[in-house]
Enzyme design. Structure first.
Site, PDB file in Angstrom:
ATOM      1  N   LYS A 175      73.679  63.392  43.476  1.00  0.00           N
ATOM      2  CA  LYS A 175      73.925  62.600  44.981  1.00  0.00           C
ATOM      3  C   LYS A 175      74.328  61.818  44.930  1.00  0.00           C
ATOM      4  O   LYS A 175      75.346  60.815  45.818  1.00  0.00           O
ATOM      5  CB  LYS A 175      72.596  62.346  45.268  1.00  0.00           C
ATOM      6  CG  LYS A 175      70.674  63.587  45.592  1.00  0.00           C
ATOM      7  CD  LYS A 175      71.624  64.121  46.406  1.00  0.00           C
ATOM      8  CE  LYS A 175      70.702  65.286  46.943  1.00  0.00           C
ATOM      9  NZ  LYS A 175      70.724  66.060  48.128  1.00  0.00           N
ATOM     10  N   GLU A 177      68.464  60.133  55.418  1.00  0.00           N
ATOM     11  CA  GLU A 177      66.991  60.669  55.030  1.00  0.00           C
ATOM     12  C   GLU A 177      67.147  61.109  53.617  1.00  0.00           C
ATOM     13  O   GLU A 177      67.833  61.746  53.103  1.00  0.00           O
ATOM     14  CB  GLU A 177      67.061  61.738  56.025  1.00  0.00           C
ATOM     15  CG  GLU A 177      68.007  63.181  55.762  1.00  0.00           C
ATOM     16  CD  GLU A 177      69.247  63.431  55.433  1.00  0.00           C
ATOM     17  OE1 GLU A 177      70.212  62.049  56.340  1.00  0.00           O
ATOM     18  OE2 GLU A 177      69.700  63.493  54.726  1.00  0.00           O
ATOM     19  N   SER A 180      71.689  69.163  38.053  1.00  0.00           N
ATOM     20  CA  SER A 180      71.866  68.441  39.274  1.00  0.00           C
ATOM     21  C   SER A 180      71.433  67.291  39.123  1.00  0.00           C
ATOM     22  O   SER A 180      71.674  65.820  39.487  1.00  0.00           O
ATOM     23  CB  SER A 180      71.364  68.911  40.842  1.00  0.00           C
ATOM     24  OG  SER A 180      69.676  69.880  40.009  1.00  0.00           O
TER      25      SER A 180
HETATM   26  C1  PLP Z   1      67.718  66.646  41.384  1.00  0.00           C
HETATM   27  C2  PLP Z   1      68.338  67.661  42.865  1.00  0.00           C
HETATM   28  N1  PLP Z   1      68.746  68.219  42.763  1.00  0.00           N
HETATM   29  C3  PLP Z   1      69.045  68.917  43.951  1.00  0.00           C
HETATM   30  C4  PLP Z   1      68.783  68.540  44.477  1.00  0.00           C
HETATM   31  C5  PLP Z   1      68.606  69.461  46.151  1.00  0.00           C
HETATM   32  O1  PLP Z   1      69.932  68.910  47.323  1.00  0.00           O
HETATM   33  P1  PLP Z   1      71.521  69.941  47.494  1.00  0.00           P
HETATM   34  O2  PLP Z   1      71.186  71.291  47.827  1.00  0.00           O
HETATM   35  O3  PLP Z   1      71.731  68.936  48.595  1.00  0.00           O
HETATM   36  O4  PLP Z   1      72.310  70.017  45.996  1.00  0.00           O
HETATM   37  C6  PLP Z   1      67.763  67.286  45.723  1.00  0.00           C
HETATM   38  C7  PLP Z   1      67.552  66.867  46.625  1.00  0.00           C
HETATM   39  O5  PLP Z   1      66.874  65.809  46.492  1.00  0.00           O
HETATM   40  C8  PLP Z   1      67.732  67.068  44.641  1.00  0.00           C
HETATM   41  O6  PLP Z   1      67.031  64.827  43.671  1.00  0.00           O
END
Ligand code: PLP
Length: 409
Positions: free
Chosen positions: A87, A109, A377
């Site tokens: 993020k 949000e 992620s």
């Molecule tokens: C660690 C993590 N991975 C993935 C996501 C999913 O979001 P996005 O599909 O935008 O990557 C989130 C959303 O809060 C997250 O905190």
């Protein structure tokens, strides 16, 4: 890929109340100006490097690859960003854009809370006021993140409407933006929303895939055979996929299979016939909806993957056959989380564990000469309560009880 109006095939666009038209146009122009200004680009790069800690490593998983017995497994370590998730890549870019536009206040949000923390951090660093909208249900699931947002000086507003999750928080943030657009920047956390947000967020996140491209060449001399990323709104997936669109790499998105295929038990926008084309929350995409077009409740073990819609960019890429979508169930996600932790000493977020689950499942049927990259992620520290609960860890339960007993004595 995108036309002038922010359309990606039939998806995307800008469906906003008239009152927001001028601020959306102002944002579009400011974004285009910023992206053609080398000093803005170099400020973003500088903050990514010196504040967030980029580049993040591409880690080879020796023991996990051996345990699976198929393709060689590499992880892109977005968990090692400042604040523990991808993020950060996006909030640094948008935070600097808000500053450049002369805004004094940021609203955001958040679902899992990672985007909320990232927005609060960047607002503190840039001297901007910060208000975060978060579903009351998500607040219960991710309270440690809420605690940190408050410590960072942000105001957190619980949203009780609807299913009290991300889609409801998004509606409230849009309402705030409509009333306060003169001095307020709306910092969207995923590649959804009206134009130019999907393009902008994916653009800031593309640093992930650009790094993987270089690192894969350096570390094993070719592009990977497959890349896996979990898909909530779609920002980490777009970020790692987009730089590979013209390469011979299979791109696999993994959505939340939840508990079952029943409506309300999952958050699958692709692997189900419960999702259809629709227009809501400022843009057109595939939304989970009932026969009357009402948005459906969703479920996932991870708070970050239960969004009812999906990035218009991914909806379009999937339709064109450029991205394949699969899913992982909650139980499989927990197993993958444990398998990675015990084999490699990496504690992945439950969201990322979806990508790990699908990657491990498919790697087993691949040749050992092949390479896969899985995007981690985020890190799993934030999920400690949910994981302990799902694993029915009695000692953790006892610890909480005795901590509370001491506090109340
Ligand atoms: C660690 C993590 N991975 C993935 C996501 C999913 O979001 P996005 O599909 O935008 O990557 C989130 C959303 O809060 C997250 O905190």
């Amino acid at each position: 890929m995108m036309n002038q109006d922010g359309q990606f095939g039939q998806y995307g666009g800008s469906y906003i109340p008239e009152i927001l038209f001028n601020s959306q146009q102002e944002l579009l122009k400011a974004y285009r100006d910023a992206m053609s200004d080398p000093s803005f680009i170099s400020e973003v790069k500088d903050q990514l490097q010196h504040y967030s800690g980029r580049p993040t490593p591409l880690t080879y998983c020796n023991r996990l690859s051996a345990a699976i017995g198929g393709a060689q497994i590499y992880l892109k370590r977005e968990d090692l960003n400042h604040s523990g998730a991808h993020k950060m890549n996006n909030v640094i870019g948008q935070g600097l854009l808000a500053k450049r536009m002369g805004k004094r206040r940021v609203i955001a949000e958040t679902g899992a809370g990672q985007h909320g923390i990232a927005s609060a951090l960047v607002s503190a660093r840039l001297g901007l006021d910060c208000t975060i909208y978060m579903g009351a249900h998500d607040i219960e699931r991710q309270y440690p993140n809420v605690f940190w947002m408050k410590q960072l000086g942000a105001t957190v507003i619980p949203v009780e409407e609807g299913s009290a999750t991300l889609k409801d928080a998004l509606d409230e943030a849009l309402r705030d933006w409509s009333s306060n657009y003169a001095d307020t920047y709306y910092l969207i956390g995923t590649s959804c929303g009206c134009a130019p947000y999907p393009e902008m967020v994916s653009g800031f996140q593309s640093v992930i895939g650009e790094e993987v491209k270089e690192q894969a060449q350096q570390q094993f001399g070719s592009a990977p055979d497959k890349i896996y990323a979990c898909v909530g709104g779609g920002s980490n997936a777009c970020g790692i996929f987009l730089p590979f669109l013209n390469d011979d790499v299979e791109l696999v998105g993994v959505e939340a299979g939840g508990r079952s295929d029943s409506p309300g038990d999952h958050a699958m926008r692709f692997n189900t016939d419960q999702a259809r084309f629709g227009i809501a929350q400022g843009f057109a995409t595939k939304f989970l909806q009932d026969e009357q077009g009402q948005l459906q409740p969703t479920h996932s073990i991870s708070a970050g993957l239960d969004y009812v819609g999906v990035s218009p960019i991914l909806a379009n890429l999937e339709e064109q056959g450029k991205v394949r979508m699969t899913q992982a169930r909650d139980t499989e996600v927990l197993q993958a989380f444990q398998q990675l932790a015990s084999n490699e000493g990496i504690i992945a977020a439950l969201e990322s564990s979806h990508a790990i689950a699908a990657g491990l499942r498919e790697a087993a049927d691949m040749d050992p000469s092949q390479k896969i990259v899985i995007n981690v992620s985020g890190r799993g520290d934030k999920d400690i309560f949910n994981i302990a609960k799902a694993l029915r860890d009695e000692p953790f339960n006892d610890f909480i009880q005795s901590y509370l007993a001491q506090e109340n004595s």
